[in-house]
Design an enzyme around this catalytic site. Structure first.
Site, PDB file in Angstrom:
ATOM      1  N   CYS A 150      -5.955  -8.172 -10.158  1.00 55.90           N
ATOM      2  CA  CYS A 150      -6.723  -6.944 -10.282  1.00 55.90           C
ATOM      3  C   CYS A 150      -7.992  -7.239 -11.084  1.00 55.90           C
ATOM      4  O   CYS A 150      -8.168  -8.352 -11.576  1.00 55.90           O
ATOM      5  CB  CYS A 150      -5.922  -5.827 -10.943  1.00 55.90           C
ATOM      6  N   CYS A 180      -9.315  -4.729 -13.373  1.00 50.80           N
ATOM      7  CA  CYS A 180      -9.495  -3.800 -14.503  1.00 50.80           C
ATOM      8  C   CYS A 180      -9.491  -4.476 -15.862  1.00 50.80           C
ATOM      9  O   CYS A 180     -10.270  -4.100 -16.739  1.00 50.80           O
ATOM     10  CB  CYS A 180      -8.465  -2.680 -14.452  1.00 50.80           C
ATOM     11  N   LYS A 222       1.781   2.373  -5.503  1.00 52.67           N
ATOM     12  CA  LYS A 222       1.555   2.427  -6.947  1.00 52.67           C
ATOM     13  C   LYS A 222       0.986   3.802  -7.278  1.00 52.67           C
ATOM     14  O   LYS A 222      -0.061   4.193  -6.769  1.00 52.67           O
ATOM     15  CB  LYS A 222       0.578   1.331  -7.359  1.00 52.67           C
ATOM     16  N   GLU A 242       1.197   3.827   2.939  1.00 49.71           N
ATOM     17  CA  GLU A 242       0.636   2.722   2.154  1.00 49.71           C
ATOM     18  C   GLU A 242       1.421   1.428   2.404  1.00 49.71           C
ATOM     19  O   GLU A 242       0.837   0.362   2.584  1.00 49.71           O
ATOM     20  CB  GLU A 242       0.682   3.053   0.650  1.00 49.71           C
ATOM     21  N   LYS A 246       5.934   1.277  -7.852  1.00 50.37           N
ATOM     22  CA  LYS A 246       5.647   1.319  -9.293  1.00 50.37           C
ATOM     23  C   LYS A 246       5.143   2.704  -9.665  1.00 50.37           C
ATOM     24  O   LYS A 246       4.243   3.198  -8.983  1.00 50.37           O
ATOM     25  CB  LYS A 246       4.563   0.275  -9.606  1.00 50.37           C
ATOM     26  N   TYR A 294      10.288  -5.593 -18.525  1.00 48.09           N
ATOM     27  CA  TYR A 294       9.969  -6.236 -19.804  1.00 48.09           C
ATOM     28  C   TYR A 294      11.240  -6.656 -20.529  1.00 48.09           C
ATOM     29  O   TYR A 294      11.183  -7.429 -21.475  1.00 48.09           O
ATOM     30  CB  TYR A 294       9.133  -5.283 -20.668  1.00 48.09           C
TER      31      TYR A 294
HETATM   32 ZN   LIG Z   1      -6.256  -2.626 -12.105  1.00 53.13          ZN
END
Ligand SMILES: [Zn+2]
Length: 354
Positions: free
Chosen positions: A144, A146, A223, A261, A276, A341
């Site tokens: 990604c 971001c 997502k 999607e 997600k 996690y």
């Molecule tokens: Zn992102």
């Protein structure tokens, strides 16, 4: 029993029979409690299993040496320098965790996300190190922009008087470059998480064109724009500086759109698909698995982890039991792959249970 009650029960059983397409015996012949009488019996008839083979551990990497920056909202999770990242991966791998998912935190951000596809970017360095130290560990990279963009959005931003828009098609070039640079560094699987339209096809084309036709794509196919991502933004330092991600990530209310999607990503060449977040979206996981039968990953996100940790620390819930039950629920819904996690802890618990 009153006549009406008896009729209602009968109808309910008839409905059940119709659902199963075969006749079901009735009470007292059928007593479901019979097969719950001992741990061994319950084990024998258990329908869903958790295994270490299904676990993926997400890890955050940043530059430096001996760096372990704790994420305050995610107890037990750290931003790690590559040396510490390798230690964390070795610990998970020794307990049987087959894969990690890498997120990078660059030293510098800009409006072209150049750190995302730099040959010596932080993720690229980490991949090379992990593949050298642990050749058998599957290294999945989050693809990604971001984390690498000064504005924190997942694509190229076009600012106008009336506000800012994220440009879809120009962003695909950068995403493809990022995915290709990960593959060149040795990543086993690339996982685009940006939710731009057409990114899977763009990445597949770029990989194939450079001789990486055997590198699988795990797409974050469904997502959702979710408040459950809160703690992650602190961990990955990727919160948008203005606006939000609702123009690219999905509306939490939409399930049919999630199937579209997923269908698109599969048509574009995704080898595995992801839903997600996980726990609040079990219906989506179930429908995706039932509809497409593809390897399906559930990403149990930061907010899910933090809530369990916080309530566990207060003694309000049994952290271990709730963690295991939640992951089992994702499996029951249809998830094959569990990104959590808590992967290392869960691997330890599974080992002790054996
Ligand atoms: Zn992102």
């Amino acid at each position: 029993m009153f006549q009406a009650d008896r009729m209602r029960t009968k109808h309910r059983l008839l409905d059940l029979n119709r659902m199963n397409q075969k006749p079901l015996p009735q009470y007292p012949a059928l007593r479901p409690r019979r097969i719950r009488q001992s741990p061994a019996l319950r084990r024998l008839v258990r329908e869903t299993h958790l295994s270490v083979d299904q676990l993926v551990l997400p890890l955050f990497v940043r530059s430096g040496k001996k760096v372990r920056n704790p994420i305050a909202s995610m107890p037990g999770v750290f931003q790690l320098s590559p040396d510490e990242l390798a230690r964390e991966a070795i610990r998970a791998h020794a307990l049987g965790v087959p894969a990690v998912l890498l997120f990078g935190i660059p030293d510098r951000k800009d409006d072209r996300a150049s750190g995302a596809y730099a040959k010596n970017g932080i993720v690229q360095q980490a991949v090379r190190l992990l593949k050298k130290e642990l050749p058998d560990l599957l290294v999945i990279t989050d693809v990604c922009l971001c984390e690498y963009m000064s504005h924190g959005h997942c694509g190229i931003v076009h600012r106008e008087k009336r506000g800012a828009t994220i440009l879809n098609d120009p962003s695909l070039k950068l995403l493809s470059r990022a995915a290709l640079s990960h593959a060149e560094a040795g990543a086993d699987i690339v996982a685009p998480s940006d939710m731009m339209d057409g990114r899977v096809l763009a990445i597949r084309t770029a990989l194939d064109g450079a001789g990486f036709s055997d590198t699988p794509i795990m797409s974050y196919a469904a997502k959702f724009a979710s408040a459950y991502y809160g703690p992650f933004r602190e961990a990955a330092e990727s919160a948008p500086k203005f606006g939000d991600r609702r123009s690219s990530q999905m509306d939490a209310a939409n399930a049919n759109e999630a199937l579209r999607e997923v269908a698109l990503d599969i048509a574009e060449g995704a080898d595995m698909v992801m839903v997600k977040p996980a726990l609040a979206y079990l219906d989506i996981i179930h429908r995706v698995k039932t509809e497409f039968g593809y390897p399906t990953a559930a990403y149990s996100v930061s907010g899910e982890y933090s809530m369990v940790k916080a309530a566990g620390a207060k003694g309000w819930i049994d952290e271990r039991a709730v963690t295991m039950e939640s992951l089992l629920a994702m499996r029951r819904a249809g998830a094959d792959i569990l990104i959590t996690y808590a992967a290392t802890e869960v691997a330890g618990w599974l080992k002790n249970d054996r």
